[in-house]
Each structure stands twice: as structure tokens, then as C-alpha cells.
Design an enzyme around this catalytic site. Structure first.
Site, short mmCIF file in Angstrom:
data_model
loop_
_atom_site.label_atom_id
_atom_site.label_comp_id
_atom_site.label_asym_id
_atom_site.label_seq_id
_atom_site.Cartn_x
_atom_site.Cartn_y
_atom_site.Cartn_z
CB CYS A 275 25.91 10.70 19.15
SG CYS A 275 25.71 11.75 20.60
NE ARG B 224 30.40 19.43 17.30
CZ ARG B 224 29.27 19.02 16.72
NH1 ARG B 224 28.10 19.49 17.12
NH2 ARG B 224 29.30 18.15 15.74
CB CYS C 73 16.32 2.12 15.23
SG CYS C 73 16.52 3.90 15.25
CE LYS D 73 29.75 11.61 6.39
NZ LYS D 73 30.51 12.83 6.65
#
Lengths: 380, 132
Positions: free
Chosen positions: A198, A187, A80, A16
Site C-alpha cells: 500500500c 500486517r 490522485c 514526512k
């Protein structure tokens, strides 16, 4: 056919970057690649810049920020595979003899734009029905489990391996290993894929300076790595009821790269592949003919694809661990191959790495088996 | 510059008819290569032939695979089940599944009208679903 070499590499940390623009990241990668190549910006004759969601003329903005303007700059969007398509484009121009020293850059700033699950383009009916990118791979994982008798825990081992590798890569988005229990207790995003299975939404950039053989001789560098094969293909129209665990697109792309390079599956020492989801790594490696269909997942469990295993896959951490700034991903894979083949990969160095393959495949367009796929083979 | 909303409402896009109470998807069959395509096409995406034959798919099929989508884009209400249905006409179509638990791979399903997972103006949209 003119031989092509990767002379210099540069990559920003993936992760980030709220305080930087895509242009800042792109310029940082370009400057690192120029310095690594030992060439000046005035030497660069043309540039290809891969990105997906960065808007108009990202390439010009990034190169401007690095002090490069006036040369041909080609913006490349191929889902991608945008960054690896930029490398393919650059290689084609060098092979054609149009230039002797060029730049390929991949750049993406996503964390200010997106969070959560990516979906195909909203004009596809499947996207309007509710298909997401995790959903597609989850459905392929369900088939894989039934056809080959493997469990979701076995598939999740791929995420454990890649995050362990990422912890040894100072440029990774994720720097912390995870246990199998942590992956399985995470999750669920689309059954059977959990959060750690993911690829994250990341920002970052990666660049390579590429040269012709004549230019390499003129410059006399000993750190250049040969790009022995480079292939780009698109997915074919789906007709009938195909096996969704088998990647025709990956196979055809790899075949072209094998033919060009004279390198076959048995000659390859290690791979960086497009593990946008845990199951994807299995589909790619099997798709390239490196492991028989249905065997990959069990072999990961035996440690064969670890850095010290018989066939290391995603030593960089892969998309799952290193991060996935879409347009930058394909270039970053080639950066990792060069580091490994130079023997400059530090803690995650693969011993006796002589031949590496980078596979990048992305996106979804309704009606075709895949969108864009590249396979690059580098030889030390 | 005004951004045009390119996504039409799904009920217009999922092309179907209701015949004798049965929901049947409209599709195209290429007279040259035999390929069947859903949604319908005007040009064969496999070999470029045109025109194509209009056909209706059977109102039942077989579940090829499934998932439960638990994270999606804002226009969908999660969780929801998606299935790929293999039709006897040799074409595979993505559909929402109407049921609490996902159907096992290989299940025979009927094509029925169902609601969601897409929500428009606060209401789930009515489109064809698969159901055991």
C-alpha cells in the site's frame, strides 16, 4: 497544434515533513523547477496547481511563498490525478496559444492530516458500508488471482521491485529495500494486500516549467523534453457486470495519448504508473495495452520490469516506494520521465530511454469505473 | 461556519424493503438503456433519461469478489468482510458479509439483515448483508 515541451523540473524529497507547510514544499519545488529551466519567476505567465486535501487557494499560498503573484493561478482538484491534470491544463493553454511559458505544480501535506487507510468520500453509500481504498484494490486483486491463476506472493513482488528502485532515489519516502518474506510477513491491510503493498501517506511537491516550441527556440535550451501526448479522461458510468481486472478508463486515456503523439504501445521504452497498491501496477500496465491482460505479474517475477529489464516500470520507486503525496504524484511522475530521458537519473538510469509514459489514475466515486485518469507521453 | 454532517445513517441510505421475510434492495431501471442502478437514481447516470422505473432486486446473488478489511476509518469495527454481489438483474452491489470466513468467489448468497461493521453510538448498525 502547438508543440509543448517540459523545460524545467523540480521536486522536494517525498516523506514526512512535520516542520514544513504545504506552501513551503510547493515553493521549494517551484524554485527548483525555475532554476532547472534557467528562467526567472517573472517569465511565468500562468500556473496550474494540483492538490486534494490542502484547502482553499493552496496554489496562491504556495506561489506567494515562492515570490510569484498576480498571474492567473488555477487550483486543480482531480483526486490522485490532480497534479497530472494541472500538467494537462497547462499543456492545453500552451497548445491554444494563450501562453508561451507556464508552470504546473502538485503539492500535498498529508502527514499532519491523516494516518491509516483512505476511504472514498463519505457521501458515497459504499463508503458508509465500509469500503476503503485498500479494500477496493484488494477485491480487484482477489479477482485477478482467480482469473489469471497467480498468487498473492507473485503480486507482492511488485512491492519488492518498487522499493528496490526507491532505495536508489534520493527523493524517496522509503530508502530501504524489502524482501518478499518481509512483505508477506507484514500486517494485512485488506486481504491479500499487506502493508508494504500500500502506498504510504506522504508530504511533498513537484513542479514543471512548460513552454511552447516558439519559446523553446527563443530560449535555446538543449535539455527540454517534448510532451508528445497528454490525455485526461473520466470514468464511465458502470452498467452491468464488468470485469474489474480490466481498466476501460486507462485504456481510453492511453488511446488518446497514443493518437496525439503518434507513439504506440510498442514504441514505449519505460513507464511510471499509478501503483497506489501492488496490484494496481499490473492493472495500469495491462490497461494501457503494454502487456496482455493477466500476464504482467508473472513477468515482474522474471525481472522484465526491473530497471535493467526489457520494460522498466516505476524506476523512480513508484508510489509504493517514492511515496504518494496525492496532488504531487502526477507531476513527480513526469519529473522522473524527464530525468530518465535527459540521462540524469543517476544510479537508476534506464539505458537508451527515448520514449516514456506516465499514467496517473486516482480516487473513487460510486457508480463510475474510475474518476480521473491522465496519460502523458514524453519523447527525448 | 458550522460543518453539516453529510453522512446520513446507513439504514436510510441502503434502500431496501422486507417482503415476505425476504430482504430486497430497491433499485432503478432505465427504460431507455436498460441499465440498473443501486442505490436508486432519479436520472439515468448512463444516458440521462428520466423518470426511471423502480424495481426490487432478488434476495439472492453471486459473490463476484471479496476482501477482509483489517484497517479502516474510525466508524467501523475491524476486521470485517466485504463482498461485491452480482444480482440477476445485472447490477453489482457492495455489501458486508455475515460470516466468519470470506466466501469463495462464485458462491451463491442470500441477502439478509445483519449488523455492522459500522458502529453508531456504540452499537453496530443494522443493514442488509450477504450470507451463504
Amino acid at each position: 497544434m502547438e508543440e509543448v515541451y517540459v523545460l524545467g523540473i523540480g521536486m522536494t524529497p517525498f516523506g514526512k515533513h512535520p516542520d514544513k507547510t504545504a506552501a513551503d514544499l510547493g515553493a521549494e519545488a517551484v524554485n527548483l523547477a525555475l532554476a532547472d529551466a534557467g528562467v526567472s519567476r517573472q517569465d511565468i505567465e500562468a500556473a496550474w496547481v494540483g492538490h486534494v486535501y490542502q484547502g482553499m487557494a493552496m496554489g496562491q499560498r504556495a506561489l506567494y511563498a515562492a515570490g510569484l503573484s498576480g498571474i492567473p493561478i488555477d487550483n486543480v482538484e482531480n483526486a490522485c490525478s490532480s497534479g497530472s491534470t494541472a500538467i494537462w491544463d497547462a499543456a492545453m493553454a500552451l497548445r491554444a496559444g494563450a501562453y508561451d511559458i507556464v508552470l504546473a505544480l502538485g503539492v500535498e501535506h498529508l502527514t499532519n492530516l491523516f494516518r491509516g487507510a483512505f476511504a472514498p468520500d463519505p457521501s458515497d453509500v459504499e463508503a458508509q458500508i465500509g469500503l476503503t481504498m485498500p479494500g477496493i484494490y484488494a477485491m480487484r486483486a482477489q479477482r485477478y488471482m482467480v482469473q489469471y491463476g497467480v498468487t498473492s506472493e507473485q503480486i507482492a513482488q511488485i512491492a519488492v521491485k518498487n522499493k528496490k528502485n526507491a532505495a536508489m532515489n534520493p527523493l524517496s519516502h522509503f530508502k530501504k529495500p524489502v524482501t518478499l518474506e518481509e512483505v508477506m510477513q507484514g500486517r494485512l491491510i485488506a486481504d491479500p494486500l499487506h502493508l508494504h503493498e500500500c502506498a504510504p501517506v506522504s508530504d511533498g511537491a513537484a513542479a514543471v516549467v512548460m513552454v511552447s516550441k516558439a519559446k523553446l527556440h527563443q530560449l535555446g535550451s538543449s535539455r527540454a523534453i517534448k510532451l508528445a501526448g497528454t490525455a485526461l479522461k473520466s470514468g464511465r458510468t458502470e452498467v452491468g457486470l464488468a470485469d474489474m481486472t480490466v481498466e476501460d478508463l486507462t485504456w481510453r486515456t492511453a488511446q488518446t495519448a497514443y493518437e496525439q503523439s503518434g507513439v504506440g504501445p510498442g514504441d514505449i521504452d519505460f513507464a511510471e504508473v499509478h501503483d497506489c497498491f501492488s496490484i494496481a501496477e499490473a492493472l495500469r500496465v495491462e490497461g494501457m495495452g503494454l502487456v496482455p491482460h493477466g500476464e504482467y505479474v508473472a513477468r515482474v517475477g522474471k525481472g522484465e520490469m526491473d530497471i535493467n529489464g526489457s520494460f522498466p516500470v516505476n524506476a523512480s520507486g513508484g508510489l509504493l516506494g517514492k511515496g504518494h503525496p496525492l496532488g504531487a504524484t502526477g507531476v513527480a511522475q513526469v519529473v522522473e520521465l524527464v530525468k530518465q530521458l535527459r540521462g540524469e537519473a543517476g544510479e537508476r538510469q534506464i539505458q537508451n530511454a527515448k520514449v516514456g509514459v506516465a499514467h496517473c489514475r486516482g480516487g473513487k466515486a460510486q457508480g463510475v469505473e474510475g474518476t480521473a485518469c491522465t496519460v502523458n507521453i514524453l519523447v527525448a | 461556519m458550522t460543518k453539516v454532517d453529510e453522512a446520513e445513517a446507513p439504514e436510510k441510505v441502503v434502500n431496501y424493503v422486507i417482503e415476505d421475510g425476504k430482504v430486497r434492495l430497491r433499485a432503478s431501471k432505465c427504460p431507455t438503456c436498460g441499465g440498473v442502478f443501486q442505490p436508486p437514481r432519479s436520472i439515468c447516470p448512463a444516458d440521462g433519461s428520466s423518470p426511471l422505473d423502480d424495481i426490487l432486486l432478488a434476495s439472492e446473488g453471486t459473490v463476484y469478489t471479496f476482501t477482509v478489511v483489517r484497517q479502516s476509518t474510525p466508524e467501523f469495527k475491524t476486521p470485517y468482510i466485504l463482498v461485491y454481489v452480482d444480482f440477476p438483474e445485472q447490477v453489482r452491489v457492495l455489501m458486508p458479509y455475515d460470516g466468519e470466513e470470506p466466501p469463495p468467489i462464485g458462491s451463491q448468497v442470500d441477502i439478509v439483515m445483519g449488523s455492522g461493521p459500522r458502529v453508531e453510538n456504540g452499537e453496530p448498525v443494522s443493514i442488509p448483508h450477504a450470507r451463504l
